[in-house]
Design a protein around this motif. Sequence first.
Motif, PDB file in Angstrom:
ATOM      1  N   VAL A 246      -8.989   3.530  13.501  1.00  0.00           N
ATOM      2  CA  VAL A 246      -7.599   2.846  13.025  1.00  0.00           C
ATOM      3  C   VAL A 246      -7.233   2.903  11.494  1.00  0.00           C
ATOM      4  CG1 VAL A 246      -8.019   1.159  14.907  1.00  0.00           C
ATOM      5  CG2 VAL A 246      -8.864   0.639  12.731  1.00  0.00           C
ATOM      6  N   LEU A 247      -8.168   3.557  10.592  1.00  0.00           N
ATOM      7  CA  LEU A 247      -7.768   3.724   9.261  1.00  0.00           C
ATOM      8  C   LEU A 247      -6.417   4.297   9.136  1.00  0.00           C
ATOM      9  CD1 LEU A 247     -11.308   4.752   7.566  1.00  0.00           C
ATOM     10  CD2 LEU A 247     -10.286   2.483   7.453  1.00  0.00           C
ATOM     11  N   CYS A 248      -6.050   5.464   9.870  1.00  0.00           N
ATOM     12  CA  CYS A 248      -4.793   6.061   9.727  1.00  0.00           C
ATOM     13  C   CYS A 248      -3.767   5.151   9.759  1.00  0.00           C
ATOM     14  CB  CYS A 248      -4.557   7.157  10.776  1.00  0.00           C
ATOM     15  SG  CYS A 248      -4.788   6.795  12.394  1.00  0.00           S
ATOM     16  N   ALA A 249      -3.997   4.014  10.711  1.00  0.00           N
ATOM     17  CA  ALA A 249      -2.793   2.945  10.875  1.00  0.00           C
ATOM     18  C   ALA A 249      -2.376   2.200   9.472  1.00  0.00           C
ATOM     19  CB  ALA A 249      -3.153   1.869  11.863  1.00  0.00           C
ATOM     20  N   PHE A 250      -3.176   2.171   8.510  1.00  0.00           N
ATOM     21  CA  PHE A 250      -2.994   1.634   7.389  1.00  0.00           C
ATOM     22  C   PHE A 250      -2.334   2.398   6.333  1.00  0.00           C
ATOM     23  CE2 PHE A 250      -6.427  -0.844   9.185  1.00  0.00           C
ATOM     24  CZ  PHE A 250      -5.744  -2.211   9.283  1.00  0.00           C
ATOM     25  N   ASP A 251      -2.158   3.792   6.668  1.00  0.00           N
ATOM     26  CA  ASP A 251      -1.358   4.660   5.786  1.00  0.00           C
ATOM     27  C   ASP A 251      -1.641   4.660   4.537  1.00  0.00           C
ATOM     28  OD1 ASP A 251       0.689   6.581   5.524  1.00  0.00           O
ATOM     29  OD2 ASP A 251       2.249   5.117   5.130  1.00  0.00           O
ATOM     30  N   GLY A 252      -2.817   4.482   4.097  1.00  0.00           N
ATOM     31  CA  GLY A 252      -3.409   4.904   2.823  1.00  0.00           C
ATOM     32  C   GLY A 252      -3.443   3.567   2.040  1.00  0.00           C
ATOM     33  N   VAL A 253      -2.852   2.316   2.678  1.00  0.00           N
ATOM     34  CA  VAL A 253      -2.927   0.933   2.002  1.00  0.00           C
ATOM     35  C   VAL A 253      -4.665   0.364   1.953  1.00  0.00           C
ATOM     36  CG1 VAL A 253      -2.186  -1.550   2.169  1.00  0.00           C
ATOM     37  CG2 VAL A 253      -0.629   0.408   2.605  1.00  0.00           C
ATOM     38  N   PRO A 254      -4.932  -0.134   0.930  1.00  0.00           N
ATOM     39  CA  PRO A 254      -6.282  -0.361   0.812  1.00  0.00           C
ATOM     40  C   PRO A 254      -7.155  -1.322   1.895  1.00  0.00           C
ATOM     41  CG  PRO A 254      -5.441  -0.789  -1.162  1.00  0.00           C
ATOM     42  CD  PRO A 254      -4.208  -0.530  -0.258  1.00  0.00           C
ATOM     43  N   VAL A 255      -8.262  -0.683   2.336  1.00  0.00           N
ATOM     44  CA  VAL A 255      -8.805  -1.477   3.508  1.00  0.00           C
ATOM     45  C   VAL A 255     -10.455  -1.618   3.000  1.00  0.00           C
ATOM     46  CG1 VAL A 255      -9.998  -1.203   5.761  1.00  0.00           C
ATOM     47  CG2 VAL A 255      -7.606  -0.462   5.392  1.00  0.00           C
ATOM     48  N   VAL A 256     -11.157  -2.844   3.078  1.00  0.00           N
ATOM     49  CA  VAL A 256     -12.221  -3.094   2.514  1.00  0.00           C
ATOM     50  C   VAL A 256     -13.064  -3.374   3.858  1.00  0.00           C
ATOM     51  CG1 VAL A 256     -13.591  -4.524   1.246  1.00  0.00           C
ATOM     52  CG2 VAL A 256     -11.340  -3.979   0.579  1.00  0.00           C
ATOM     53  N   ALA A 257     -14.173  -2.713   4.115  1.00  0.00           N
ATOM     54  CA  ALA A 257     -15.224  -2.866   5.215  1.00  0.00           C
ATOM     55  C   ALA A 257     -16.489  -3.644   4.528  1.00  0.00           C
ATOM     56  CB  ALA A 257     -15.808  -1.683   5.899  1.00  0.00           C
TER      57      ALA A 257
END
Length: 264
Positions: A162-173
Motif C-alpha cells: 500500500v505504499l503507493c497509495a501515499f504518493d510519496g508522502v512520508p510513511v513511518v513503519a
Amino acid sequence: MVIDFHTHIFPDKIAQAALPKLSKASGGVEPCGLATVSSMTDVMKNSGVDKAVFLSIATNPKQQKNVNDFAIAQLDNPYLIPFGSVHPDSEEALEELERLKAAGIKGVKLHPDYQGFFVDEDRMLPIYEKIAKLGFITVFHAGVDIGFPEPVHCTPERLARVLCAFDGVPVVAAHWGGYLMYDDVLKHLCGKNLYFDTSFSYSKVPPDYAKTLINEHSSEKILFGTDMPWSSPENELKFINSLDLDDGQLNAILSGNAQKLLFD
C-alpha cells in the motif's frame, strides 16, 4: 539534539487507568514515567531528549474526536509534537483528517491491531489517499504487538503493498519496520520509500539486525524512537550508541531526519 519520534501520553485521569491495563496486557512491561504531559516532559529533561512526537490512537470511532482534541491542545507545548489519529470505522474519518490539518497537526498514527484492520484492506485506501492529499506523516505500528494475539495486521509484506497509495508522502513503519519480523522487513521493505523508527529496541532487537538494516535501508531513513512510557530514553540511547555508527549516521538518526520531516 535528540528528537524522539515515538512516544505515548494520555490525559491525566485516563493515564491512571490505562497504564496498569496496558502493562498487564503486554506481559508486565514496566512503564517509564506516568505517561502524562508533565511526566513525559520531566523524563525528557532528565534524559537529554529535546523534543518528542507523541502518537495518539483512536481505538474506537466514538473516541476519535476526544483523542484528537487532546492532541490539538498540546500544539503549543515546546517539548511535544502531537500526532492525531482516525478510526477506519468512523463515518467522519475523512472530515476529521481535515480538522487535524486545519489545526496544525503534522501527522497521524494508525495501529492496525488496536483499530481492527489489515493494513492492505481496500477499505483503507480512501483514508490513505486523503492522508496523502493533506500531506500528513503517517506512523504505522508495524509487526507483532506483544499485547495482541495473531494475526499480525501490519506485516512488512502487507505494508509494502500500500505504499503507493501515499504518493510519496512520508510513511513511518515503527519498530524497525516490523517488530519481531526482521527477515520480512529486509525482504519486503528495506530500500523502499519509507522510514523506520527504532522504538522498543533495548534488550529486544538484535544489534546485528539493526546494523544490517541501517546499512541496507540507509541511515537517512531511520528515526530514533523510544516507545515511552514502555522504554526509557536512557536505555534506547544506549542501544543506538552501541551500534558503532559514525557521527553522520548518528546525527541523522537522533535528530537530523526528524528535523527534515517535521520542520523543513
